[in-house]
Design an enzyme around this catalytic site. Structure first.
Site, PDB file in Angstrom:
ATOM      1  N   TYR A 111      26.412 -38.360 -23.107  1.00  0.00           N
ATOM      2  CA  TYR A 111      27.568 -39.134 -22.624  1.00  0.00           C
ATOM      3  C   TYR A 111      28.932 -38.512 -22.883  1.00  0.00           C
ATOM      4  O   TYR A 111      29.921 -38.910 -22.276  1.00  0.00           O
ATOM      5  CB  TYR A 111      27.509 -40.567 -23.155  1.00  0.00           C
ATOM      6  CG  TYR A 111      28.122 -40.819 -24.504  1.00  0.00           C
ATOM      7  CD1 TYR A 111      29.369 -41.450 -24.615  1.00  0.00           C
ATOM      8  CD2 TYR A 111      27.474 -40.439 -25.675  1.00  0.00           C
ATOM      9  CE1 TYR A 111      29.927 -41.701 -25.852  1.00  0.00           C
ATOM     10  CE2 TYR A 111      28.024 -40.682 -26.912  1.00  0.00           C
ATOM     11  CZ  TYR A 111      29.250 -41.309 -27.000  1.00  0.00           C
ATOM     12  OH  TYR A 111      29.806 -41.548 -28.225  1.00  0.00           O
TER      13      TYR A 111
ATOM     14  N   HIS B   9      30.289 -56.801 -27.408  1.00  0.00           N
ATOM     15  CA  HIS B   9      29.420 -55.652 -27.149  1.00  0.00           C
ATOM     16  C   HIS B   9      30.126 -54.340 -27.494  1.00  0.00           C
ATOM     17  O   HIS B   9      29.577 -53.482 -28.190  1.00  0.00           O
ATOM     18  CB  HIS B   9      28.973 -55.647 -25.684  1.00  0.00           C
ATOM     19  CG  HIS B   9      28.211 -54.414 -25.283  1.00  0.00           C
ATOM     20  ND1 HIS B   9      26.956 -54.120 -25.769  1.00  0.00           N
ATOM     21  CD2 HIS B   9      28.541 -53.386 -24.453  1.00  0.00           C
ATOM     22  CE1 HIS B   9      26.545 -52.969 -25.249  1.00  0.00           C
ATOM     23  NE2 HIS B   9      27.485 -52.499 -24.460  1.00  0.00           N
TER      24      HIS B   9
ATOM     25  N   ASP C 105      29.928 -50.258 -13.040  1.00  0.00           N
ATOM     26  CA  ASP C 105      29.527 -50.977 -14.240  1.00  0.00           C
ATOM     27  C   ASP C 105      30.718 -51.029 -15.192  1.00  0.00           C
ATOM     28  O   ASP C 105      31.269 -49.995 -15.551  1.00  0.00           O
ATOM     29  CB  ASP C 105      28.339 -50.264 -14.904  1.00  0.00           C
ATOM     30  CG  ASP C 105      27.708 -51.114 -15.993  1.00  0.00           C
ATOM     31  OD1 ASP C 105      27.867 -52.351 -15.967  1.00  0.00           O
ATOM     32  OD2 ASP C 105      27.042 -50.533 -16.875  1.00  0.00           O
TER      33      ASP C 105
ATOM     34  N   LYS D  36      21.205 -44.003 -17.509  1.00  0.00           N
ATOM     35  CA  LYS D  36      21.410 -45.279 -16.820  1.00  0.00           C
ATOM     36  C   LYS D  36      20.902 -45.293 -15.381  1.00  0.00           C
ATOM     37  O   LYS D  36      20.556 -46.345 -14.859  1.00  0.00           O
ATOM     38  CB  LYS D  36      22.913 -45.586 -16.765  1.00  0.00           C
ATOM     39  CG  LYS D  36      23.594 -45.695 -18.103  1.00  0.00           C
ATOM     40  CD  LYS D  36      23.511 -47.105 -18.614  1.00  0.00           C
ATOM     41  CE  LYS D  36      24.453 -47.298 -19.799  1.00  0.00           C
ATOM     42  NZ  LYS D  36      24.363 -48.671 -20.303  1.00  0.00           N
TER      43      LYS D  36
ATOM     44  N   GLU E 226      20.182 -54.155 -20.632  1.00  0.00           N
ATOM     45  CA  GLU E 226      21.524 -54.692 -20.844  1.00  0.00           C
ATOM     46  C   GLU E 226      21.666 -55.938 -19.988  1.00  0.00           C
ATOM     47  O   GLU E 226      21.473 -55.895 -18.770  1.00  0.00           O
ATOM     48  CB  GLU E 226      22.607 -53.652 -20.487  1.00  0.00           C
ATOM     49  CG  GLU E 226      22.685 -52.527 -21.502  1.00  0.00           C
ATOM     50  CD  GLU E 226      23.902 -51.624 -21.342  1.00  0.00           C
ATOM     51  OE1 GLU E 226      24.490 -51.577 -20.240  1.00  0.00           O
ATOM     52  OE2 GLU E 226      24.259 -50.946 -22.332  1.00  0.00           O
TER      53      GLU E 226
ATOM     54  N   THR F 272      27.406 -55.313 -20.583  1.00  0.00           N
ATOM     55  CA  THR F 272      26.536 -56.118 -21.438  1.00  0.00           C
ATOM     56  C   THR F 272      27.283 -57.331 -21.980  1.00  0.00           C
ATOM     57  O   THR F 272      28.393 -57.199 -22.499  1.00  0.00           O
ATOM     58  CB  THR F 272      26.041 -55.265 -22.619  1.00  0.00           C
ATOM     59  OG1 THR F 272      25.464 -54.080 -22.083  1.00  0.00           O
ATOM     60  CG2 THR F 272      25.021 -56.005 -23.450  1.00  0.00           C
TER      61      THR F 272
ATOM     62  N   ARG G 253      30.644 -45.216 -34.102  1.00  0.00           N
ATOM     63  CA  ARG G 253      31.883 -44.605 -34.570  1.00  0.00           C
ATOM     64  C   ARG G 253      32.261 -45.173 -35.924  1.00  0.00           C
ATOM     65  O   ARG G 253      31.748 -44.752 -36.940  1.00  0.00           O
ATOM     66  CB  ARG G 253      33.002 -44.765 -33.523  1.00  0.00           C
ATOM     67  CG  ARG G 253      32.828 -43.844 -32.309  1.00  0.00           C
ATOM     68  CD  ARG G 253      34.028 -43.903 -31.374  1.00  0.00           C
ATOM     69  NE  ARG G 253      34.333 -45.265 -30.945  1.00  0.00           N
ATOM     70  CZ  ARG G 253      33.779 -45.849 -29.877  1.00  0.00           C
ATOM     71  NH1 ARG G 253      32.934 -45.178 -29.126  1.00  0.00           N
ATOM     72  NH2 ARG G 253      34.075 -47.092 -29.553  1.00  0.00           N
TER      73      ARG G 253
ATOM     74  N   ASP H 103      20.952 -53.691 -16.570  1.00  0.00           N
ATOM     75  CA  ASP H 103      21.342 -52.280 -16.542  1.00  0.00           C
ATOM     76  C   ASP H 103      20.464 -51.529 -17.555  1.00  0.00           C
ATOM     77  O   ASP H 103      20.897 -51.225 -18.665  1.00  0.00           O
ATOM     78  CB  ASP H 103      22.833 -52.179 -16.897  1.00  0.00           C
ATOM     79  CG  ASP H 103      23.326 -50.741 -16.933  1.00  0.00           C
ATOM     80  OD1 ASP H 103      22.710 -49.889 -16.279  1.00  0.00           O
ATOM     81  OD2 ASP H 103      24.336 -50.486 -17.617  1.00  0.00           O
TER      82      ASP H 103
ATOM     83  N   GLU I 269      23.543 -58.462 -17.990  1.00  0.00           N
ATOM     84  CA  GLU I 269      24.824 -58.471 -17.291  1.00  0.00           C
ATOM     85  C   GLU I 269      24.790 -59.443 -16.108  1.00  0.00           C
ATOM     86  O   GLU I 269      23.727 -59.848 -15.662  1.00  0.00           O
ATOM     87  CB  GLU I 269      25.160 -57.057 -16.757  1.00  0.00           C
ATOM     88  CG  GLU I 269      25.092 -55.987 -17.846  1.00  0.00           C
ATOM     89  CD  GLU I 269      25.741 -54.659 -17.477  1.00  0.00           C
ATOM     90  OE1 GLU I 269      26.560 -54.615 -16.545  1.00  0.00           O
ATOM     91  OE2 GLU I 269      25.415 -53.655 -18.146  1.00  0.00           O
TER      92      GLU I 269
HETATM   93 CA    CA Z   1      26.001 -51.582 -18.664  1.00  0.00          CA
END
Ligand code: CA
Length: 427
Positions: free
Chosen positions: A256, A145, A138, A265, A211, A361, A154, A245, A213
């Protein structure tokens, strides 16, 4: 195959099979898939209008003679062995099927008994996983995105990390949980860290997302240590599918760091059942965005490598309330498929037949073109309301996510069919 030499793409072609306006599957498309019926075990087929062409029937009855196809190549549960014959052979088969389906070709058209056996109404078939997926990658290749996610989690001023414009960022996903459109998805459970508690809790996800894609599928087997260049990449790509996704944002956010996506995921990803060939998408090439700073030489490319594909996501509630939540386009991708495959293999990683490489995405510039609920509702801060007053921030049990995609030009619409999945309560 060169653009001009693909006769099957001629917008003037007409079929003796009736294809209604707005169908995803005119004679110029002819995507490959795997289907079964009450009477047939899984075999390979091609879509045209509201019919599936049984490739086993065509092959066994001499309609594909002269193409040098191995015996039984279409009488399989997956298309992998057919894909392994290569992009060129796939193109030849598509050209021959196009010829057979043309309004002025009598070979099948005039043989009523053969027609009945070769063409099966779409409503009588069940579409299955078209490929056995050995590997799944992926990517994260939409600038919009990555910017949205970076801004949210962030800093809006430094939304893109320093590597983003140098590397088509990606990770290795889970191949075993890729399912075909129509397969239900169970809400995942896992560790969530709530804002107001110190310790994580164990719970069904409360922030289940999609997501949007597009994924490409490879048709070559390469050796460890070797690489595919941007100029050779398209020989290794058979075609593309829509790809959802599914993502549990709360599980993802807690897990993560530092190694990236895992249980947020890998509980399921949904693909559309028809592999639309890169050949069929040829007429829809467009230039990609300008890449600055300049990329390293192994990522440089020539020509138009993006594709103008309209993409749409709808949410359908268990009360049958339906709302289009996103309209985007594959042309927005910053990194193209050629660059993704070149990057994937530049270190000597090998490619296998049937590998799935998802784009990441696909968000566009406007808020209605964001390819996930995370972005559309800005992490739940901007809920949306359906016609019956139902409010959503993330996906609820019983909701269905429906993705559609098509390219359109000169009256020809090359569509992908449906990529659909319904969320069932956690087991
Ligand atoms: Ca993805």
């Amino acid at each position: 195959m060169k653009k001009d030499s693909i006769i099957a793409n001629n917008p003037k072609l007409k079929s003796w099979v009736e294809v209604s306006i707005g169908s995803d599957f005119p004679i110029q498309n002819l995507p490959f898939g795997i289907f079964k019926t009450k009477f047939l075990s899984p075999v390979a087929g091609v879509a045209i209008g509201n019919f599936v062409i049984d490739l086993v029937y065509l092959h066994e009855n001499g309609y594909l003679d002269g193409l040098g196809l191995p015996a039984g190549i279409f009488n399989k549960k997956y298309l992998n062995d057919f894909l392994a014959l290569g992009r060129k052979k796939g193109g030849e088969v598509r050209e021959r099927i196009s010829e057979l389906m043309r309004h002025d070709n009598d070979e099948l058209k005039q043989n009523v008994a053969a027609r009945e056996l070769a063409l099966i109404p779409m409503r009588e078939v069940q579409l299955l996983m078209p490929i056995r997926v050995p590997n799944y990658t992926d990517f994260y290749s939409s600038e919009e995105h990555a910017t949205n996610v970076g801004s949210m989690f962030r800093d809006p001023k430094n939304a893109l990390l320093p590597n983003w414009k140098h590397i088509p960022v990606g990770y290795h996903g889970r191949a075993s949980s890729i399912v075909v459109s129509g397969t239900p998805i169970y809400r995942p459970k896992g560790q969530l860290k709530l804002a107001d508690t110190e310790q994580p809790i164990f719970s069904p996800s409360r922030k289940l997302d999609f997501e949007l894609e597009v994924a490409f599928i490879t048709c070559v087997e390469t050796k460890l240590g070797t690489s595919i260049s941007t100029s050779n990449a398209e020989d290794a790509i058979f075609g593309a599918v829509l790809f959802n996704d599914w993502s549990a944002r709360d599980i993802q956010q807690w897990e993560y760091v530092p190694l990236g996506p895992f249980l947020g995921k890998n509980f399921g990803s949904t693909i559309s059942p028809w592999i639309v060939t890169l050949d069929a998408l040829e007429p829809f090439r467009v230039e990609g965005p300008l890449q600055a700073p300049r990329v390293l030489p192994y990522l440089a490319y020539n020509g138009s490598k993006n594709f103008d594909l309209n993409l749409e996501v709808s949410l359908i509630t268990s009360q049958e309330q339906q709302l289009v939540v996103c309209q985007s386009n594959f042309k927005y991708m910053y990194w193209n498929m050629n660059q993704q495959l070149a990057h994937q293999t530049v270190n000597g990683c090998n490619v296998q037949v049937g590998d799935v490489y998802a784009s990441g995405t696909i968000s566009g510039p406007s808020p209605d073109s964001y390819g996930s609920l995370l972005e559309l509702t800005w992490n739940g801060q901007r809920p949306f309301t359906l016609n019956d007053g139902t409010v959503r921030t993330f996906i609820e049990d019983g909701d269905t996510i429906l993705m559609k995609g098509y390219a359109e030009k000169e009256g020809v619409r090359i569509g992908f069919g449906e990529c659909k999945g319904k969320i069932w309560p956690a087991l």
